[in-house]
Design a protein around this motif. Structure first.
Motif, PDB file in Angstrom:
ATOM      1  N   THR A  64       0.915  -1.324   0.105  1.00  0.00           N
ATOM      2  CA  THR A  64      -0.016  -0.150  -0.128  1.00  0.00           C
ATOM      3  C   THR A  64       0.805   1.247  -0.032  1.00  0.00           C
ATOM      4  OG1 THR A  64      -0.082   0.305   2.194  1.00  0.00           O
ATOM      5  CG2 THR A  64      -1.848  -1.320   1.382  1.00  0.00           C
ATOM      6  N   LEU A  65       0.457   2.365  -0.409  1.00  0.00           N
ATOM      7  CA  LEU A  65       0.829   3.444  -0.424  1.00  0.00           C
ATOM      8  C   LEU A  65       0.265   4.023   0.896  1.00  0.00           C
ATOM      9  CD1 LEU A  65       2.709   6.064  -1.463  1.00  0.00           C
ATOM     10  CD2 LEU A  65       0.579   6.885  -2.397  1.00  0.00           C
ATOM     11  N   TRP A  66       1.339   4.358   1.694  1.00  0.00           N
ATOM     12  CA  TRP A  66       0.889   4.678   3.116  1.00  0.00           C
ATOM     13  C   TRP A  66       1.036   6.304   3.328  1.00  0.00           C
ATOM     14  CZ3 TRP A  66       4.630   3.296   7.833  1.00  0.00           C
ATOM     15  CH2 TRP A  66       4.292   4.067   8.895  1.00  0.00           C
ATOM     16  N   LEU A  67      -0.033   7.127   3.634  1.00  0.00           N
ATOM     17  CA  LEU A  67      -0.080   8.466   3.704  1.00  0.00           C
ATOM     18  C   LEU A  67       0.212   8.991   5.231  1.00  0.00           C
ATOM     19  CD1 LEU A  67      -2.266   9.442   0.862  1.00  0.00           C
ATOM     20  CD2 LEU A  67       0.235   9.358   0.716  1.00  0.00           C
ATOM     21  N   HIS A  68       1.202   9.241   5.641  1.00  0.00           N
ATOM     22  CA  HIS A  68       1.417   9.511   7.001  1.00  0.00           C
ATOM     23  C   HIS A  68       1.001  11.025   7.282  1.00  0.00           C
ATOM     24  CE1 HIS A  68       3.113   9.123  10.841  1.00  0.00           C
ATOM     25  NE2 HIS A  68       3.693   9.885  11.018  1.00  0.00           N
TER      26      HIS A  68
ATOM     27  N   LEU B 211      -3.856   7.501   6.054  1.00  0.00           N
ATOM     28  CA  LEU B 211      -4.329   6.960   4.749  1.00  0.00           C
ATOM     29  C   LEU B 211      -3.575   5.685   4.203  1.00  0.00           C
ATOM     30  CD1 LEU B 211      -5.739   9.893   2.623  1.00  0.00           C
ATOM     31  CD2 LEU B 211      -7.157   8.150   4.297  1.00  0.00           C
ATOM     32  N   LEU B 212      -4.186   4.615   3.785  1.00  0.00           N
ATOM     33  CA  LEU B 212      -3.722   3.663   3.078  1.00  0.00           C
ATOM     34  C   LEU B 212      -4.274   3.313   1.622  1.00  0.00           C
ATOM     35  CD1 LEU B 212      -3.192   0.937   5.844  1.00  0.00           C
ATOM     36  CD2 LEU B 212      -1.538   2.454   5.064  1.00  0.00           C
ATOM     37  N   ILE B 213      -3.452   3.385   0.615  1.00  0.00           N
ATOM     38  CA  ILE B 213      -4.108   3.340  -0.751  1.00  0.00           C
ATOM     39  C   ILE B 213      -3.597   1.916  -1.308  1.00  0.00           C
ATOM     40  CG2 ILE B 213      -4.266   4.016  -3.075  1.00  0.00           C
ATOM     41  CD1 ILE B 213      -3.885   6.783  -1.901  1.00  0.00           C
ATOM     42  N   PRO B 214      -4.296   0.826  -1.123  1.00  0.00           N
ATOM     43  CA  PRO B 214      -3.632  -0.149  -1.603  1.00  0.00           C
ATOM     44  C   PRO B 214      -3.328  -0.197  -3.070  1.00  0.00           C
ATOM     45  CG  PRO B 214      -5.855  -0.932  -0.550  1.00  0.00           C
ATOM     46  CD  PRO B 214      -5.864   0.742  -0.756  1.00  0.00           C
TER      47      PRO B 214
ATOM     48  N   PRO C 202      -8.605   4.974  -1.371  1.00  0.00           N
ATOM     49  CA  PRO C 202      -8.246   5.435  -0.021  1.00  0.00           C
ATOM     50  C   PRO C 202      -8.867   4.912   1.311  1.00  0.00           C
ATOM     51  CG  PRO C 202      -8.163   7.252  -1.454  1.00  0.00           C
ATOM     52  CD  PRO C 202      -9.087   6.067  -2.248  1.00  0.00           C
ATOM     53  N   HIS C 203      -8.175   4.496   2.076  1.00  0.00           N
ATOM     54  CA  HIS C 203      -8.955   3.788   3.274  1.00  0.00           C
ATOM     55  C   HIS C 203      -7.943   4.633   4.685  1.00  0.00           C
ATOM     56  CE1 HIS C 203     -10.941   0.466   1.451  1.00  0.00           C
ATOM     57  NE2 HIS C 203      -9.935   0.477   0.810  1.00  0.00           N
TER      58      HIS C 203
END
Length: 195
Positions: A133-137, A154-157, A170-171
């Motif tokens: 996932t792209l992890w948006l800190h 946010l996590l974007i698989p 996004p989750h």
């Protein structure tokens, strides 16, 4: 909103530049796109790669830094990626590779740039699900090599995502991690009734 890409350790970047300058390293990588690339290949967008190791009973994730990943751009597109790893002697080049996660990472980063809140991009690997996932800190000034996913991150698989998880949707961490925990945690064994 522009993303705040954390700076990679200088030795990690140097190791990738050295590998790109080495015809032997590129040839042995067996990445057709990198071998066919015309013009200079440049490492861009260094992202720390964290591995999800454990989720506690309270839902707190435990992660560890596994390395730094650089997208290798040739002309107007990324053709491969390079990873570095931490060794007892410091940061070292690990490997070149290509595949669906290259384009998927670029797409997720473009998605993230449209979000109004500033974020720091990272990658979060979930080995038990073969998921990235792209992890948006949510702290764009944090040290990219440390920290754990916060509930508001946010996590974007990335694609390909595991069955039942939509890629590029996004989750919030607080929403996605419980679902991942249920998938990674083995179901309890049912005992057979006594005869």
């Amino acid at each position: 909103m522009p993303l705040h890409v954390p700076p990679a350790p200088a030795p990690a970047l140097r190791s990738v530049l050295t590998a790109l300058a080495s015809p032997t390293a590129v040839r042995e990588a067996r990445t057709p796109s990198l071998l066919r690339a015309q013009g200079p290949a440049t490492p861009e967008l260094p992202l720390p790669v964290h591995v999800l190791e454990h989720i506690s009973a309270t839902g707190a994730p435990t992660t560890r830094l596994a390395g730094w990943r650089f997208l290798i751009r040739c002309g107007d597109r990324a053709v491969a990626a390079a990873e570095t790893m931490l060794t007892p002697d410091g940061w070292a080049f690990s490997r070149f590779f290509e595949g669906p996660y290259i384009a998927s990472t670029e797409l997720a980063l473009r998605q993230a740039e449209t979000v109004q809140q500033p974020y720091q991009p990272r990658l979060l690997s979930v080995p038990g699900l073969y998921m990235l996932t792209l992890w948006l800190h949510d702290d764009p000034t944090a040290d990219g090599a440390t920290g754990h996913p916060a509930g508001t991150d946010l996590l974007i698989p990335l694609a390909p995502a595991p069955p039942g998880i939509a890629a590029h949707r996004p989750h919030r961490v607080a929403e996605l991690l419980p679902a991942l925990t249920r998938r990674v945690t083995p179901a309890p064994l049912l005992s057979s009734p006594a005869a």
